[in-house]
Design an enzyme around this catalytic site. Sequence first.
Site, PDB file in Angstrom:
ATOM      1  NE  ARG A   1     -15.223   9.697 -31.166  1.00 47.89           N
ATOM      2  CZ  ARG A   1     -14.911   9.920 -32.435  1.00 47.89           C
ATOM      3  NH1 ARG A   1     -15.858   9.912 -33.355  1.00 47.89           N
ATOM      4  NH2 ARG A   1     -13.661  10.141 -32.799  1.00 47.89           N
TER       5      ARG A   1
ATOM      6  N   GLY B   1      -4.421  15.386 -38.510  1.00 53.08           N
ATOM      7  CA  GLY B   1      -3.229  16.206 -38.724  1.00 53.08           C
ATOM      8  C   GLY B   1      -3.362  17.153 -39.900  1.00 53.08           C
TER       9      GLY B   1
ATOM     10  CG  ASP C   1      -6.759  11.556 -35.260  1.00 53.43           C
ATOM     11  OD1 ASP C   1      -5.660  11.431 -35.834  1.00 53.43           O
ATOM     12  OD2 ASP C   1      -7.824  11.719 -35.879  1.00 53.43           O
ATOM     13  CB  THR C   2      -2.304   8.796 -35.561  1.00 55.48           C
ATOM     14  OG1 THR C   2      -3.190   8.920 -36.674  1.00 55.48           O
ATOM     15  CG2 THR C   2      -1.524   7.495 -35.689  1.00 55.48           C
TER      16      THR C   2
ATOM     17  CB  THR D   1     -11.614   8.172 -42.371  1.00 55.14           C
ATOM     18  OG1 THR D   1     -12.902   8.412 -41.764  1.00 55.14           O
ATOM     19  CG2 THR D   1     -11.637   8.715 -43.792  1.00 55.14           C
TER      20      THR D   1
ATOM     21  N   GLY E   1     -12.277   3.011 -34.341  1.00 60.39           N
ATOM     22  CA  GLY E   1     -13.624   2.600 -34.734  1.00 60.39           C
ATOM     23  C   GLY E   1     -13.659   1.425 -35.681  1.00 60.39           C
TER      24      GLY E   1
END
Length: 517
Positions: free
Chosen positions: A38, A103, A261-262, A282, A429
Amino acid sequence: MKDSPHRLRLHCNSAIPERYRDSMRNLLAFDLGASNGRAILGRFDGTRVTLHELHRFENNYIEMNGVFYWDLPYLYQQLKLGFLAFRQANMGELDCFGIDAWGVDYGLLDKNGNLLSNPRAYRYAREEDMSEVWKQLDFADIFARTGIAAMNFNTIFQLMRRRCEDDAALQNAETLLLMPDLLGYFLTGEKASEYTNVTTTMLYSPEKRDWDREIICKLGLPERIFTRIDYAGDLRGKLRSELAKELGINQAAFAAVGTHDTASAVAAIPGNGNFAFCSSGTWSLFGVETDRPVLERTVRDANFSNEGTIQRGFCPLKSIMGLWLIQECRREWQKEGTLYSWDEIVDQAKQAEPFRSIIDPDYGEFFSGGGMSEKIQGFCRRTNQQIPESVGQMARCIYESLALKYRWALERLEDIKGHRIDRLHIVGGGSQNRFLNQLAADAIDRPVITGPVEGAALGNILAQAMALGDIKSIDDLRDVVRESVDMETYTPNHTLGWEAAYRKLCDFWHCKVKMKK
């Protein structure tokens, strides 16, 4: 989960402080996941941020000659389309942009800065790669040095495989860059490796605050390829001038954010005090924040990792196989001719009998794609449980098992912290799945608070604001999050059924049930 994208609530400009009335910050987050990406614009007035999704695209690994790759030229083009979407939105000049992604995966550059091959995807991993490393160093020693759990896709094992294969790309490489830093390099020309993603490689030394060059040398990996490490909140160049001209936008600043992202999602948790977090997608990344890595044997044996935070601390966390399980089942059902919406799957799960069958979401066979329904059925068969057959039975089995695994992880985090954890924050999400959120509250017997959905993008955006000097600390950052997002609280309804199901899950762990083929 819903099929339509979730947006944060919008705030009217009447609340904008005087100094920002004429100059809202435009901050663009590229948030890349292993299934989609995104481009999300954050408009920041100094107190609140509003999010606007500008561009969304699929991301899937591709197989060539038996190897799984990420399509980097495609991803680079999608980022350019994100910039074009910003220009078309007519929001003024872009102040800054940042990139976060998953990662461990990386690309290799030659001496001229050119990509040697498309980056390999972590789904290409295998257990034999770990065995090659264990011949040189045992896991206990590596964990004591890095604090990272042994998972066969870790960067250390991927690189060892290439060394054992006499891989030409590794031999000719001058630079290794993890995925978000690799894309950032092609946009700016700047080479650096951001701390939070570096910690996922199993090649970082928390003690030395640098790459663990002793491990690198012992494994025969080329030391020259590892770049300098920078941190979230550091400015790292600007958009290349020729690219800015091509896209018709200004040369915006590029900031190092929590490129893992974590780390970005955890930064955007609107919590304070004594809480655990779950970044749900995921994967379900389940953990707590600490100033120092926790390296005790109990943490190692439970296969927890100590991954970096944007405030340069650590998150002891467990990587739980999350919504991948139901995503894979949904793909199978679609191939069989029926495309269920996520809401339809949840509705059928609600109607199914509770606690009919339970799995360990982290059972090894579930890691790889394909045949997920059959794998789950096989697990239940070999553990003498009823076999889930219908969509509702399969979905309920997955959702309840995830909720139970959350309790398992929470109890181990309480052992790490040395006291009870009061509540769980779920972001990402997966937090849109209200049924799973309620199951989680019921399973752990304490409140669950959800939001923001676009946690990684929000954390990314606010780290950019930090790099520009608008935010001074992680506490200030979370104050902005609390001003900007809606949250929902789920009150637990814990029953004896949950206790019986949890004992069953613990049997899978403690007794290490043998899965005979």
